[in-house]
Design an enzyme around this catalytic site. Structure first.
Site, PDB file in Angstrom:
ATOM      1  N   ASP A  36      70.334  35.648 114.962  1.00 52.31           N
ATOM      2  CA  ASP A  36      71.175  36.093 114.093  1.00 52.31           C
ATOM      3  C   ASP A  36      72.283  36.510 115.146  1.00 52.31           C
ATOM      4  O   ASP A  36      72.267  37.165 116.219  1.00 52.31           O
ATOM      5  CB  ASP A  36      70.671  37.420 113.340  1.00 52.31           C
ATOM      6  N   GLY A  88      74.469  38.863 114.739  1.00 56.43           N
ATOM      7  CA  GLY A  88      74.921  40.270 114.540  1.00 56.43           C
ATOM      8  C   GLY A  88      76.010  40.688 113.504  1.00 56.43           C
ATOM      9  O   GLY A  88      76.195  41.706 112.997  1.00 56.43           O
ATOM     10  N   GLN A 107      79.424  33.250 102.514  1.00 54.55           N
ATOM     11  CA  GLN A 107      79.432  34.675 101.770  1.00 54.55           C
ATOM     12  C   GLN A 107      80.028  34.425 100.538  1.00 54.55           C
ATOM     13  O   GLN A 107      80.576  33.236 100.228  1.00 54.55           O
ATOM     14  CB  GLN A 107      80.051  35.582 102.958  1.00 54.55           C
ATOM     15  N   ASP A 123      63.552  34.331 106.253  1.00 54.14           N
ATOM     16  CA  ASP A 123      62.914  35.362 107.357  1.00 54.14           C
ATOM     17  C   ASP A 123      63.169  36.787 106.848  1.00 54.14           C
ATOM     18  O   ASP A 123      64.032  37.071 105.488  1.00 54.14           O
ATOM     19  CB  ASP A 123      63.734  35.316 108.667  1.00 54.14           C
ATOM     20  N   CYS A 171      41.093  33.540 102.872  1.00 52.89           N
ATOM     21  CA  CYS A 171      42.190  33.522 103.926  1.00 52.89           C
ATOM     22  C   CYS A 171      41.207  33.475 105.384  1.00 52.89           C
ATOM     23  O   CYS A 171      40.432  34.241 105.596  1.00 52.89           O
ATOM     24  CB  CYS A 171      42.902  34.939 103.983  1.00 52.89           C
ATOM     25  N   CYS A 221      42.446  34.002 108.452  1.00 53.24           N
ATOM     26  CA  CYS A 221      43.068  34.745 109.497  1.00 53.24           C
ATOM     27  C   CYS A 221      41.858  35.884 110.435  1.00 53.24           C
ATOM     28  O   CYS A 221      40.815  35.918 109.679  1.00 53.24           O
ATOM     29  CB  CYS A 221      44.337  35.824 109.176  1.00 53.24           C
ATOM     30  N   CYS A 240      40.814  38.873 108.066  1.00 52.51           N
ATOM     31  CA  CYS A 240      39.928  38.640 107.021  1.00 52.51           C
ATOM     32  C   CYS A 240      38.581  37.877 107.571  1.00 52.51           C
ATOM     33  O   CYS A 240      37.644  38.052 106.895  1.00 52.51           O
ATOM     34  CB  CYS A 240      40.487  37.355 106.083  1.00 52.51           C
ATOM     35  N   HIS A 288      47.406  39.760 109.001  1.00 53.47           N
ATOM     36  CA  HIS A 288      47.028  39.089 107.692  1.00 53.47           C
ATOM     37  C   HIS A 288      48.350  38.716 106.917  1.00 53.47           C
ATOM     38  O   HIS A 288      48.575  37.829 106.245  1.00 53.47           O
ATOM     39  CB  HIS A 288      46.314  39.806 106.905  1.00 53.47           C
TER      40      HIS A 288
END
Length: 371
Positions: free
Chosen positions: A93, A95, A189, A266, A304, A306, A309, A335
């Site tokens: 990003d 800023g 924007q 994100d 799941c 992961c 789990c 998770h």
């Protein structure tokens, strides 16, 4: 600049798109969720854990990494990938979000945004040119133009000022950018004013960026306002370029945005909620501090795979949070990121099979029933 021929759309289902983005450090299947590693780390998790989860791209932040440890030091040490031991793509990003989130400690004009460091009070002048130089020093795969992100309750007059400044800064970023192994995205924007967004989009499209982001959402407007504006805002962007919705990350909002044709997302929610004992599941959220989990032998989700789990019960996670053990936030963050990755993977599959609307409707119905 790197060739623009690095994004391909593999399938569509209405506006929803299944794509593939090729970057210097690897291939990213879209729609994609990108965990946030603001200060060269996703809070509480090692790069190996993220790798094992299947994270294909994550975020770093220009403002924070410039203040500490410094972009020139990171460049001296081999760039951000080497610095944080991450061999897959990174997006940084510019800023621009801090122009919004740190409004109380910055001044802004058409030349630059000037911040007073939250670390030591020193001044940081962030011009479009410097934002690009910092990101080139970091060596991210995708760099973002510096923009002004106004809050949802800004006046109509100031919103127009912010849009013109964003366009002007995008032109300066485009001129300053020189790394051929790094893609530069423009940021649209305009808040909830779709005519302003259309104007901003048209001006940025003239600059022919390899990708485009929608900024200025999730900055104080209601969820209903965002849902109403997203389809038209997304349709303003070039259909052959990746589309990134910045900072929007509730699962229901991600599905809504995918339905509108957005490719990239994100948000800090997976790890932030994990640190606060809140888990995401396909059946709805779980609050692990609740006494009802004290004797519960089930995993967070039975389907799941992961690490959390596969090895631990809700009762154990409940115990960790009541005992204030640091393992609790780590396991829940693992998770939650796995959940977000699975959600977009299932969305990609549903798009290919042309049943995304049914998938979205079923998910929303389950989550609403769990409230």
């Amino acid at each position: 600049m790197m060739s623009h021929d690095v994004f391909e759309i593999l399938a569509t289902d209405g506006p929803a798109r299944r794509g593939r983005l090729t970057l210097a450090h690897g291939i990213v299947d879209t729609p994609v969720f990108m965990p946030v590693g603001t200060q060269a780390t996703v809070k509480g998790l090692t790069p190996q854990q993220l790798h094992d989860l299947g994270v294909s791209i994550l975020l770093g932040n220009t403002y924070h990494l410039t203040l500490r440890p410094g972009d020139e030091l990171i460049a001296e040490l081999g760039g951000l990938h080497r610095f944080m031991s991450w061999d897959r793509p990174i997006l940084t990003d510019s800023g621009g979000y801090q122009v919004y989130s740190l409004a109380a400690s910055r001044k802004i004009d058409d030349h630059a945004a000037v911040f007073r460091s939250h670390i030591d009070g020193a001044l940081l002048e962030l011009t479009p040119e410097r934002a690009i130089r910092i990101q080139e020093n970091l060596g991210s795969d995708i760099a973002m133009c510096l923009d002004e992100c106004p809050p949802a309750d800004t006046t109509a007059d100031y919103l127009r000022v912010a849009v013109e400044r964003t366009i002007h800064w995008a032109e300066r970023c485009r001129t300053a950018h020189s790394r051929t192994d790094q893609r530069l995205f423009g940021i649209v924007q305009g808040g909830l004013d779709l005519e302003l967004r259309r104007h901003c989009s048209a001006e940025l499209v003239k600059l022919d960026f390899p990708g485009y982001a929608l900024g200025g959402f999730s900055v104080g407007e209601t969820a209903q306002q965002m849902v109403h504006a997203l389809p038209e805002a997304a349709a303003m962007l070039p259909p052959d370029k990746p589309r990134y919705l910045m900072g929007v990350g509730r699962p229901q909002d991600i599905l809504t945005a995918i339905a509108a044709g957005i490719d990239m997302f994100d948000c800090v929610l997976p790890t932030r909620n994990g640190r606060n004992a809140n888990a995401f599941t396909m059946e709805g959220p779980l609050r692990l501090r609740n006494a009802g989990h004290r004797r519960d032998p089930q995993p967070l989700e039975s389907n799941c795979r992961c690490y959390t789990c596969s090895n631990f019960s809700r009762a154990y996670l409940h115990h960790l949070f009541l005992a204030d053990e640091m393992l609790g936030p780590i396991l829940l963050s693992v998770h939650n990121i796995a959940f977000y990755l699975r959600l977009v993977e299932l969305a990609r599959q549903a798009i290919v099979e042309r049943r995304f609307a049914d998938f979205q409707r079923d998910c929303l119905a389950r989550w609403e029933a769990s409230i």
